[in-house]
Motif scaffolding. Structure first.
Motif, PDB file in Angstrom:
ATOM      1  N   VAL A   2       0.865  -1.173   0.000  1.00 10.49           N
ATOM      2  CA  VAL A   2       0.000   0.000   0.000  1.00 10.49           C
ATOM      3  C   VAL A   2       0.898   1.218   0.000  1.00 10.49           C
ATOM      4  O   VAL A   2       1.958   1.215   0.601  1.00 10.49           O
ATOM      5  CB  VAL A   2      -0.888   0.008   1.269  1.00 10.49           C
ATOM      6  N   THR A   3       0.487   2.260  -0.670  1.00 11.64           N
ATOM      7  CA  THR A   3       1.258   3.497  -0.670  1.00 11.64           C
ATOM      8  C   THR A   3       0.649   4.461   0.333  1.00 11.64           C
ATOM      9  O   THR A   3      -0.544   4.719   0.307  1.00 11.64           O
ATOM     10  CB  THR A   3       1.258   4.151  -2.066  1.00 11.64           C
ATOM     11  N   SER A   4       1.446   4.986   1.241  1.00  6.11           N
ATOM     12  CA  SER A   4       0.955   5.946   2.212  1.00  6.11           C
ATOM     13  C   SER A   4       0.855   7.326   1.572  1.00  6.11           C
ATOM     14  O   SER A   4       1.296   7.537   0.448  1.00  6.11           O
ATOM     15  CB  SER A   4       1.898   5.998   3.426  1.00  6.11           C
ATOM     16  N   THR A   5       0.268   8.270   2.303  1.00  6.42           N
ATOM     17  CA  THR A   5       0.077   9.616   1.767  1.00  6.42           C
ATOM     18  C   THR A   5       1.391  10.305   1.436  1.00  6.42           C
ATOM     19  O   THR A   5       1.428  11.163   0.572  1.00  6.42           O
ATOM     20  CB  THR A   5      -0.726  10.486   2.748  1.00  6.42           C
ATOM     21  N   ASN A   6       2.477   9.921   2.100  1.00  8.07           N
ATOM     22  CA  ASN A   6       3.759  10.550   1.797  1.00  8.07           C
ATOM     23  C   ASN A   6       4.551   9.768   0.755  1.00  8.07           C
ATOM     24  O   ASN A   6       5.709  10.068   0.490  1.00  8.07           O
ATOM     25  CB  ASN A   6       4.589  10.750   3.074  1.00  8.07           C
ATOM     26  N   GLY A  69      -2.037   3.290   4.749  1.00 14.69           N
ATOM     27  CA  GLY A  69      -0.693   3.036   4.249  1.00 14.69           C
ATOM     28  C   GLY A  69       0.401   2.891   5.276  1.00 14.69           C
ATOM     29  O   GLY A  69       1.547   2.648   4.929  1.00 14.69           O
ATOM     30  N   THR A  70       0.065   2.996   6.548  1.00 11.79           N
ATOM     31  CA  THR A  70       1.083   2.847   7.576  1.00 11.79           C
ATOM     32  C   THR A  70       0.428   2.514   8.911  1.00 11.79           C
ATOM     33  O   THR A  70      -0.732   2.827   9.133  1.00 11.79           O
ATOM     34  CB  THR A  70       1.936   4.125   7.705  1.00 11.79           C
ATOM     35  N   CYS A  71       1.162   1.862   9.779  1.00 16.42           N
ATOM     36  CA  CYS A  71       0.676   1.533  11.122  1.00 16.42           C
ATOM     37  C   CYS A  71       0.891   2.746  12.026  1.00 16.42           C
ATOM     38  O   CYS A  71       1.951   3.361  12.013  1.00 16.42           O
ATOM     39  CB  CYS A  71       1.450   0.334  11.668  1.00 16.42           C
ATOM     40  N   CYS A  72      -0.111   3.063  12.820  1.00 20.70           N
ATOM     41  CA  CYS A  72      -0.012   4.209  13.730  1.00 20.70           C
ATOM     42  C   CYS A  72       0.646   3.827  15.049  1.00 20.70           C
ATOM     43  O   CYS A  72       1.021   4.696  15.827  1.00 20.70           O
ATOM     44  CB  CYS A  72      -1.394   4.812  13.985  1.00 20.70           C
ATOM     45  N   GLY A  73       0.771   2.519  15.335  1.00 26.39           N
ATOM     46  CA  GLY A  73       1.423   2.070  16.558  1.00 26.39           C
ATOM     47  C   GLY A  73       0.548   2.133  17.793  1.00 26.39           C
ATOM     48  O   GLY A  73       1.036   2.020  18.907  1.00 26.39           O
ATOM     49  N   ARG A  74      -0.763   2.296  17.624  1.00 29.36           N
ATOM     50  CA  ARG A  74      -1.654   2.435  18.775  1.00 29.36           C
ATOM     51  C   ARG A  74      -2.331   1.130  19.187  1.00 29.36           C
ATOM     52  O   ARG A  74      -3.193   1.138  20.048  1.00 29.36           O
ATOM     53  CB  ARG A  74      -2.701   3.499  18.485  1.00 29.36           C
ATOM     54  N   GLY A  75      -1.967   0.024  18.562  1.00 24.22           N
ATOM     55  CA  GLY A  75      -2.511  -1.267  18.970  1.00 24.22           C
ATOM     56  C   GLY A  75      -3.901  -1.565  18.455  1.00 24.22           C
ATOM     57  O   GLY A  75      -4.664  -2.258  19.117  1.00 24.22           O
TER      58      GLY A  75
END
Length: 83
Positions: A2-6, A69-75
């Protein structure tokens, strides 16, 4: 992928989006079947999430999280990036 916004590409975990990682929802979790069914309905409807059948709290779907597009790390319960 997946491509993230950046523009940075993040690989998704090698499992179906409808299947949560064991660390986020163990196979013997209470109400697992109800949760999976609610999540499946959200995925089919292309909805960002669903109301947890027991708590009423809003839970983001794996489809919505994958599109970010990316994991936020919040579980997140349905994080599609946890391997």
């Amino acid at each position: 992928m997946v491509t993230s916004t950046n523009g940075e590409r993040k690989p998704l975990a090698d499992r179906p989006l409808r299947e949560p990682h064991e660390s986020r929802m163990p196979a013997d979790a209470r109400h697992q079947q109800e949760i999976i069914e609610a999540h499946d309905r959200a995925l089919l409807a292309d909805a960002p999430g669903y109301s947890d059948p027991r708590t009423g709290l809003f839970v983001l779907s794996a489809g919505f999280l994958a599109a970010r597009g990316t994991c936020c790390g919040r579980g997140c319960r349905h994080c599609p990036y946890v391997k």
